[in-house]
Design an enzyme around this catalytic site. Structure first.
Site, short mmCIF file in Angstrom:
data_model
loop_
_atom_site.label_atom_id
_atom_site.label_comp_id
_atom_site.label_asym_id
_atom_site.label_seq_id
_atom_site.Cartn_x
_atom_site.Cartn_y
_atom_site.Cartn_z
N LYS A 99 67.66 42.84 51.26
CA LYS A 99 68.75 42.91 52.16
C LYS A 99 68.62 42.20 53.54
O LYS A 99 67.82 42.86 54.38
CB LYS A 99 69.60 44.34 52.33
CG LYS A 99 70.42 44.35 53.23
CD LYS A 99 70.98 45.93 53.22
CE LYS A 99 72.13 46.11 54.33
NZ LYS A 99 72.78 47.49 54.16
N GLU A 137 78.91 48.68 47.85
CA GLU A 137 77.85 49.45 48.60
C GLU A 137 78.42 50.47 49.55
O GLU A 137 79.09 50.37 50.31
CB GLU A 137 77.17 48.65 49.59
CG GLU A 137 75.85 49.45 50.28
CD GLU A 137 75.24 48.57 51.67
OE1 GLU A 137 75.21 49.34 52.61
OE2 GLU A 137 75.18 47.53 51.43
#
Length: 235
Positions: free
Chosen positions: A149, A60
């Site tokens: 998330k 990420e």
């Protein structure tokens, strides 16, 4: 993991899922996502090389520095095996701009902003919003998101808190990517929860390790994290 199709009808409502099953399944296969904050684009190649050699093939890349976007092209151009996710997508126009970069597989955000989620849907960027409460889960669900998330994971109460807020939604087969406070010490506990799709964190390649060029330590941490995941989830 239950197959997540792009569209599914629940009653009279058709949900347009924002994370295609082929992407969520690949994320699950990768297991560990290294969160990177690149301050100098020249460090992008060596840090990713160290991660790959350590067995971590998903990142990420946070949009928090001017070097972040140039690093996307550098990484995608050299490492086809690296799954590139883009984080900190919080401003209008970012999702659409990021989608245009070859090699970008998905995007994530720290929170649940309907405008950002809708922009990601419109431009076709697979996306996972950040959640920390049942209300945010409901909002994300209403916008077609089932891969979420969980952030900040440890700051919100960790694994026990996640299990508590997931309980009312368990029948919907939601899956989570926890980030925030995850480390080698608590990684195994998170990996044992079946609703967790993958685990992300900056401990593998934090800013200080990248800044000082400590590729050997990044490689060691990547190997340790991936081995822990495989020990629990299998190869």
């Amino acid at each position: 993991m239950k197959q997540l199709h792009n569209n599914e009808t629940i009653g009279d409502i058709t949900m347009n899922y924002i994370m295609p099953s082929k992407i969520s399944e690949e994320i699950e296969r990768k297991g560990i996502i290294a969160v990177l904050e690149i301050e100098d684009e020249n460090t992008a190649i060596p840090v990713v090389q160290a991660l790959i050699e350590g067995g971590v093939t998903a990142i990420e890349l946070a949009l928090r520095t001017p070097a972040a976007e140039p690093a996307i092209s550098l990484i995608a151009g050299k490492f086809s095996e690296m799954m590139i996710g883009i984080g900190t997508i919080i401003e209008s126009g970012q999702a659409e701009r990021i989608k245009k970069y070859p090699g970008v597989s998905f995007g994530v955000a720290p929170g649940t902003n309907p405008a950002i989620i809708k922009e990601a849907q419109q431009c076709g960027l697979p996306f996972a919003p950040g959640i920390a409460t049942p209300t945010e889960i409901e909002l994300a669900l209403s916008l077609g998101c089932r891969i979420l998330k969980f952030f900040p994971a440890e700051g919100m109460g960790g694994l026990s808190f996640l299990k508590s807020i997931d309980a009312p939604f368990r029948h919907l087969d939601l899956h989570y990517i926890p980030l925030g406070g995850i480390s080698q010490e608590n990684l195994a506990a998170y990996a044992k929860m079946e609703q967790i799709l993958a685990i992300g964190g900056s401990w593998i390649a934090n800013k200080e390790l990248i800044r000082t060029g400590n590729w050997k330590e990044i490689n060691r941490r990547a190997k340790a994290a991936q081995q822990t995941w495989k020990n629990i989830r299998g190869s």
